[in-house]
Design a protein around this motif. Structure first.
Motif, mmCIF file in Angstrom:
data_model
loop_
_atom_site.group_PDB
_atom_site.id
_atom_site.type_symbol
_atom_site.label_atom_id
_atom_site.label_comp_id
_atom_site.label_asym_id
_atom_site.label_seq_id
_atom_site.Cartn_x
_atom_site.Cartn_y
_atom_site.Cartn_z
ATOM 1 N N MET A 1 -14.540 3.595 -13.793
ATOM 2 C CA MET A 1 -13.218 3.698 -13.163
ATOM 3 C C MET A 1 -13.350 3.454 -11.655
ATOM 4 N N ILE A 2 -12.450 2.645 -11.127
ATOM 5 C CA ILE A 2 -12.485 2.323 -9.700
ATOM 6 C C ILE A 2 -11.974 3.510 -8.894
ATOM 7 N N ARG A 3 -12.737 3.900 -7.874
ATOM 8 C CA ARG A 3 -12.346 4.967 -6.963
ATOM 9 C C ARG A 3 -11.884 4.356 -5.647
ATOM 10 N N PHE A 4 -10.898 4.994 -5.035
ATOM 11 C CA PHE A 4 -10.389 4.522 -3.751
ATOM 12 C C PHE A 4 -10.573 5.611 -2.698
ATOM 13 N N HIS A 5 -10.805 5.166 -1.470
ATOM 14 C CA HIS A 5 -10.996 6.120 -0.373
ATOM 15 C C HIS A 5 -9.659 6.743 0.001
ATOM 16 N N LYS A 6 -9.688 8.015 0.369
ATOM 17 C CA LYS A 6 -8.460 8.735 0.696
ATOM 18 C C LYS A 6 -7.713 8.118 1.876
ATOM 19 N N GLU A 7 -8.446 7.416 2.766
ATOM 20 C CA GLU A 7 -7.788 6.787 3.910
ATOM 21 C C GLU A 7 -6.885 5.633 3.485
ATOM 22 N N GLY A 8 -7.041 5.179 2.246
ATOM 23 C CA GLY A 8 -6.246 4.051 1.772
ATOM 24 C C GLY A 8 -5.077 4.431 0.902
ATOM 25 N N TYR A 9 -4.940 5.720 0.549
ATOM 26 C CA TYR A 9 -3.897 6.123 -0.402
ATOM 27 C C TYR A 9 -2.506 5.684 0.036
ATOM 28 N N ARG A 10 -2.162 5.969 1.275
ATOM 29 C CA ARG A 10 -0.815 5.655 1.765
ATOM 30 C C ARG A 10 -0.566 4.149 1.756
ATOM 31 N N ILE A 11 -1.540 3.386 2.239
ATOM 32 C CA ILE A 11 -1.377 1.932 2.280
ATOM 33 C C ILE A 11 -1.304 1.349 0.879
ATOM 34 N N ILE A 12 -2.099 1.887 -0.059
ATOM 35 C CA ILE A 12 -2.076 1.396 -1.439
ATOM 36 C C ILE A 12 -0.713 1.646 -2.078
ATOM 37 N N ILE A 13 -0.151 2.829 -1.879
ATOM 38 C CA ILE A 13 1.168 3.138 -2.442
ATOM 39 C C ILE A 13 2.226 2.199 -1.883
ATOM 40 N N ILE A 14 2.193 1.991 -0.561
ATOM 41 C CA ILE A 14 3.162 1.082 0.060
ATOM 42 C C ILE A 14 2.996 -0.336 -0.488
ATOM 43 N N ALA A 15 1.729 -0.772 -0.633
ATOM 44 C CA ALA A 15 1.466 -2.120 -1.148
ATOM 45 C C ALA A 15 1.974 -2.279 -2.570
ATOM 46 N N PHE A 16 1.800 -1.248 -3.394
ATOM 47 C CA PHE A 16 2.301 -1.291 -4.770
ATOM 48 C C PHE A 16 3.818 -1.420 -4.793
ATOM 49 N N VAL A 17 4.498 -0.590 -4.002
ATOM 50 C CA VAL A 17 5.963 -0.609 -3.976
ATOM 51 C C VAL A 17 6.483 -1.966 -3.504
ATOM 52 N N LEU A 18 5.886 -2.480 -2.419
ATOM 53 C CA LEU A 18 6.326 -3.778 -1.893
ATOM 54 C C LEU A 18 6.031 -4.906 -2.870
ATOM 55 N N SER A 19 4.904 -4.828 -3.553
ATOM 56 C CA SER A 19 4.535 -5.874 -4.510
ATOM 57 C C SER A 19 5.500 -5.911 -5.690
ATOM 58 N N ILE A 20 5.797 -4.742 -6.239
ATOM 59 C CA ILE A 20 6.737 -4.688 -7.364
ATOM 60 C C ILE A 20 8.116 -5.178 -6.934
ATOM 61 N N ALA A 21 8.554 -4.731 -5.757
ATOM 62 C CA ALA A 21 9.856 -5.176 -5.250
ATOM 63 C C ALA A 21 9.870 -6.683 -5.038
ATOM 64 N N GLY A 22 8.787 -7.202 -4.472
ATOM 65 C CA GLY A 22 8.711 -8.636 -4.221
ATOM 66 C C GLY A 22 8.747 -9.454 -5.501
ATOM 67 N N ILE A 23 8.002 -9.019 -6.513
ATOM 68 C CA ILE A 23 7.969 -9.734 -7.794
ATOM 69 C C ILE A 23 9.354 -9.760 -8.440
ATOM 70 N N LEU A 24 10.060 -8.624 -8.389
ATOM 71 C CA LEU A 24 11.395 -8.553 -8.994
ATOM 72 C C LEU A 24 12.422 -9.363 -8.205
ATOM 73 N N LEU A 25 12.347 -9.299 -6.881
ATOM 74 C CA LEU A 25 13.315 -10.026 -6.052
ATOM 75 C C LEU A 25 13.143 -11.532 -6.154
ATOM 76 N N VAL A 26 11.900 -11.962 -6.267
ATOM 77 C CA VAL A 26 11.640 -13.403 -6.404
ATOM 78 C C VAL A 26 12.320 -13.944 -7.670
ATOM 79 N N GLU A 27 12.200 -13.203 -8.755
ATOM 80 C CA GLU A 27 12.822 -13.639 -10.018
ATOM 81 C C GLU A 27 14.348 -13.673 -9.913
ATOM 82 N N LYS A 28 14.891 -12.770 -9.113
ATOM 83 C CA LYS A 28 16.349 -12.654 -8.992
ATOM 84 C C LYS A 28 16.958 -13.739 -8.118
ATOM 85 N N PHE A 29 16.275 -14.091 -7.022
ATOM 86 C CA PHE A 29 16.889 -14.975 -6.031
ATOM 87 C C PHE A 29 16.371 -16.417 -6.047
#
Length: 218
Positions: A1-29
């Protein structure tokens, strides 16, 4: 299992949210299917880069009071005797390890002992391999001491892309070789300053693994 450093948690969450939003918006527009797929691939690639940068693989350190392990993953770019002006103010053997953006960026304690000195310095963002990066870039300086090796200094140095250095070492702390000492975000370098005469197990150009590889010994 891949482990991530605690210093990256916030950035990873933001990246996930932006990525999902971007993928959905691209399909829409966007109606052109090949363009939609291309943009979605780019978004996913960006997310993968973020995830791999903050990975924190578990390393099994073989403890040794007379050994120095690599504090980070990377490539040995400097081995030379230099004057260390901040703490020792005398000649030391400098070993510098450069981390590219694809390396693991966790900093680990190179030896067990007591933290004798820990100081943050604001500074420039020269490329990490620049000769003046060790004294002019943003950096932290930490000195560890144990009875066998004496005092060893390591310096986390920000590079052209690194905009934040995280240092967990506090003066008076008792630390264990190979454990988490901090993190440097997005490309950087770590310098070690060892006593003259220290036996090195690496040479210029070698790639080293932080937390496991013995790079020097008494």
């Amino acid at each position: 299992m891949i482990r991530f450093h605690k210093e990256g948690y916030r950035i990873i969450i933001i990246a996930f949210v932006l990525s999902i939003a971007g993928i959905l918006l691209v399909e829409k527009f966007i109606e052109t299917s090949w363009l939609v797929i291309t943009i979605q691939i780019i978004i996913i690639a960006f997310l993968i880069i973020i995830l791999q940068f903050f990975r924190n693989p578990k390393r099994l350190t073989v403890l040794g009071d007379d050994t120095i392990i690599a504090p980070v993953d990377g490539k040995v770019v400097v081995i030379e005797e230099v004057e260390e002006p901040e703490y020792f103010k005398d000649k030391r053997l400098q070993v510098s390890i450069f981390m590219s953006p694809i390396n693991v960026h966790v900093t680990r304690y190179a030896m067990s002992g007591v933290v004798k000195y820990s100081k943050y310095h604001p500074g420039k963002y020269l490329v990490a391999w620049h000769p003046k990066a060790s004294t002019e870039n943003e950096r932290t300086t930490v000195v560890l001491e144990n009875k066998t090796l004496g005092e060893v200094l390591y310096r986390q140095i920000a590079g052209a892309l690194a905009k934040r250095i995280v240092n967990y070492a506090k003066e008076g702390d008792k630390v264990v070789q190979g454990t988490d000492a901090g993190f440097i975000k997005f490309g950087s370098r770590v310098d070690l300053f060892l006593p003259i005469g220290t036996k090195l197990n690496v040479k210029l150009g070698d790639k080293v693994n932080g937390g496991v590889q013995v790079i020097a010994e008494k």
